[in-house]
Design a protein around this motif. Structure first.
Motif, PDB file in Angstrom:
ATOM      1  N   SER A 155     -29.140  59.273  18.606  1.00 54.31           N
ATOM      2  CA  SER A 155     -29.823  58.943  19.859  1.00 54.31           C
ATOM      3  C   SER A 155     -29.669  57.284  19.887  1.00 54.31           C
ATOM      4  O   SER A 155     -29.523  56.687  21.164  1.00 54.31           O
ATOM      5  CB  SER A 155     -31.372  59.127  19.904  1.00 54.31           C
ATOM      6  N   SER A 156     -29.748  56.685  18.935  1.00 54.31           N
ATOM      7  CA  SER A 156     -29.553  54.979  18.857  1.00 54.31           C
ATOM      8  C   SER A 156     -28.120  54.555  18.537  1.00 54.31           C
ATOM      9  O   SER A 156     -27.914  53.349  18.655  1.00 54.31           O
ATOM     10  CB  SER A 156     -30.288  54.475  17.829  1.00 54.31           C
ATOM     11  N   TRP A 157     -27.142  55.695  18.446  1.00 56.85           N
ATOM     12  CA  TRP A 157     -25.977  55.371  17.989  1.00 56.85           C
ATOM     13  C   TRP A 157     -25.295  54.245  19.049  1.00 56.85           C
ATOM     14  O   TRP A 157     -24.731  53.301  18.632  1.00 56.85           O
ATOM     15  CB  TRP A 157     -25.152  56.345  17.857  1.00 56.85           C
ATOM     16  N   ASP A 158     -25.229  54.655  20.287  1.00 56.11           N
ATOM     17  CA  ASP A 158     -24.306  53.945  21.192  1.00 56.11           C
ATOM     18  C   ASP A 158     -24.883  52.386  21.419  1.00 56.11           C
ATOM     19  O   ASP A 158     -23.989  51.481  21.301  1.00 56.11           O
ATOM     20  CB  ASP A 158     -24.378  54.524  22.559  1.00 56.11           C
ATOM     21  N   ASN A 159     -26.141  52.202  21.540  1.00 60.37           N
ATOM     22  CA  ASN A 159     -27.087  50.891  21.564  1.00 60.37           C
ATOM     23  C   ASN A 159     -26.663  50.176  20.421  1.00 60.37           C
ATOM     24  O   ASN A 159     -26.115  49.042  20.502  1.00 60.37           O
ATOM     25  CB  ASN A 159     -28.160  51.139  22.250  1.00 60.37           C
ATOM     26  N   LEU A 160     -26.708  50.797  19.156  1.00 66.07           N
ATOM     27  CA  LEU A 160     -26.666  49.992  18.061  1.00 66.07           C
ATOM     28  C   LEU A 160     -25.253  49.510  18.002  1.00 66.07           C
ATOM     29  O   LEU A 160     -25.105  48.380  17.568  1.00 66.07           O
ATOM     30  CB  LEU A 160     -27.128  51.001  16.780  1.00 66.07           C
ATOM     31  N   HIS A 161     -24.157  50.466  18.160  1.00 67.00           N
ATOM     32  CA  HIS A 161     -22.800  49.935  17.992  1.00 67.00           C
ATOM     33  C   HIS A 161     -22.472  48.833  18.926  1.00 67.00           C
ATOM     34  O   HIS A 161     -21.426  48.174  18.676  1.00 67.00           O
ATOM     35  CB  HIS A 161     -21.970  51.241  17.768  1.00 67.00           C
ATOM     36  N   SER A 162     -23.056  49.105  20.123  1.00 62.66           N
ATOM     37  CA  SER A 162     -22.613  48.067  21.081  1.00 62.66           C
ATOM     38  C   SER A 162     -23.003  46.589  20.728  1.00 62.66           C
ATOM     39  O   SER A 162     -22.102  45.710  20.748  1.00 62.66           O
ATOM     40  CB  SER A 162     -23.043  48.448  22.583  1.00 62.66           C
ATOM     41  N   GLN A 163     -24.256  46.779  20.352  1.00 63.80           N
ATOM     42  CA  GLN A 163     -24.772  45.432  19.734  1.00 63.80           C
ATOM     43  C   GLN A 163     -24.074  44.793  18.471  1.00 63.80           C
ATOM     44  O   GLN A 163     -23.785  43.544  18.291  1.00 63.80           O
ATOM     45  CB  GLN A 163     -26.445  45.543  19.524  1.00 63.80           C
ATOM     46  N   ALA A 164     -24.272  45.652  17.643  1.00 61.78           N
ATOM     47  CA  ALA A 164     -23.321  45.483  16.209  1.00 61.78           C
ATOM     48  C   ALA A 164     -22.072  44.984  16.570  1.00 61.78           C
ATOM     49  O   ALA A 164     -21.536  44.029  15.828  1.00 61.78           O
ATOM     50  CB  ALA A 164     -23.514  46.493  15.355  1.00 61.78           C
ATOM     51  N   GLY A 165     -21.197  45.614  17.252  1.00 53.52           N
ATOM     52  CA  GLY A 165     -19.893  45.304  17.527  1.00 53.52           C
ATOM     53  C   GLY A 165     -19.807  43.786  18.171  1.00 53.52           C
ATOM     54  O   GLY A 165     -18.942  43.033  17.719  1.00 53.52           O
ATOM     55  N   THR A 166     -20.584  43.529  18.905  1.00 50.96           N
ATOM     56  CA  THR A 166     -20.640  42.154  19.555  1.00 50.96           C
ATOM     57  C   THR A 166     -20.971  41.113  18.374  1.00 50.96           C
ATOM     58  O   THR A 166     -20.358  40.152  18.514  1.00 50.96           O
ATOM     59  CB  THR A 166     -21.693  41.766  20.761  1.00 50.96           C
ATOM     60  N   VAL A 167     -21.849  41.275  17.667  1.00 52.03           N
ATOM     61  CA  VAL A 167     -22.318  40.347  16.501  1.00 52.03           C
ATOM     62  C   VAL A 167     -21.036  40.133  15.657  1.00 52.03           C
ATOM     63  O   VAL A 167     -20.642  39.009  15.288  1.00 52.03           O
ATOM     64  CB  VAL A 167     -23.491  41.218  15.828  1.00 52.03           C
ATOM     65  N   PHE A 168     -20.463  41.291  15.266  1.00 47.99           N
ATOM     66  CA  PHE A 168     -18.955  41.349  14.369  1.00 47.99           C
ATOM     67  C   PHE A 168     -17.932  40.400  15.183  1.00 47.99           C
ATOM     68  O   PHE A 168     -17.164  39.483  14.452  1.00 47.99           O
ATOM     69  CB  PHE A 168     -18.356  42.717  14.034  1.00 47.99           C
TER      70      PHE A 168
END
Length: 225
Positions: A155-168
């Protein structure tokens, strides 16, 4: 995997890496460095055959093992997710190919055997941060590739990976720039450690925060009018 097999590209990169390495074989001494100190001076020496060929071997083995781990887990993924996973499976091969061609081989054949630290750090920034961050934004839930930890949920996957991807991506751009300005030694090493490990720590923090928020929401009483 979406009608294409990343092992084909991995095999091609491995073959080209082997050809370049063989071409440079006679330019290198019988022993070459495989590890350097913080100031890019050679520290650990190994036989030429090992020092020149271990990365081409890993160029194939690492992504192949990754491919075999993920290929049966993404049949239901959409085209965009499969395309990004293709990129992430081939990522180790691309990174190791560039490292072999522009870092290890030049260090092996030059007279002082100094380590091209700036090139190596820029390579990490470009592939392991920027390219990785861009692609994980589009990966659907799976158990192999992405921000995988006990707090990551579907349920949190999309939002987490969108934010984490930007951080990377942001950390990668900063590290790429700093690679050409920070002095080689402790400053460049600390910058590399901070900007490479930092996104992972932030990503784990984001996953934990999201899991806590979901758990608290589940515990909240249902209020009806």
């Amino acid at each position: 995997m979406g009608g294409s097999n990343p092992v084909v590209l991995v095999g091609l990169l491995t073959a080209v890496s082997l050809v370049i390495t063989i071409f440079k074989w006679h330019d290198a001494p019988q022993k070459i460095p495989i590890w350097w100190d913080l100031h890019a001076h050679p520290w650990l020496w190994v036989p030429r055959w090992f020092g020149m060929f271990f990365l081409p071997v890993l160029t194939f083995l690492v992504p192949y093992a990754l491919y075999m781990s993920v290929v049966n887990n993404i049949e239901s993924h959409g085209h965009e997710s499969k395309h990004s996973i293709f990129h992430l499976v081939t990522l180790p091969a691309i990174f190791l190919f560039v490292t072999q061609t522009f870092v290890m081989l030049p260090a092996a054949v030059n007279d002082l055997h100094t380590f091209p630290a700036r090139t190596f750090v820029a390579n990490i920034a470009l592939w392991l941060l920027i390219w990785f961050g861009y692609n994980i934004k589009h990966v659907e839930p799976n158990m192999v590739i992405g921000i995988i930890n006990p707090w990551t949920t579907n349920s949190s996957w999309d939002n987490l990976h969108s934010q984490a991807g930007t951080v990377f991506e942001v950390c990668g751009v900063i590290l790429f720039i700093l690679a050409f300005f920070l002095p080689v030694g402790w400053p460049l090493t600390i910058g590399l450690i901070f900007l490479w490990l930092g996104p992972w720590l932030v990503s784990y923090g984001l996953a934990y925060t999201s899991a806590e928020a979901t758990e608290n929401a589940d515990r909240s009483p249902l209020i009806t009018a």
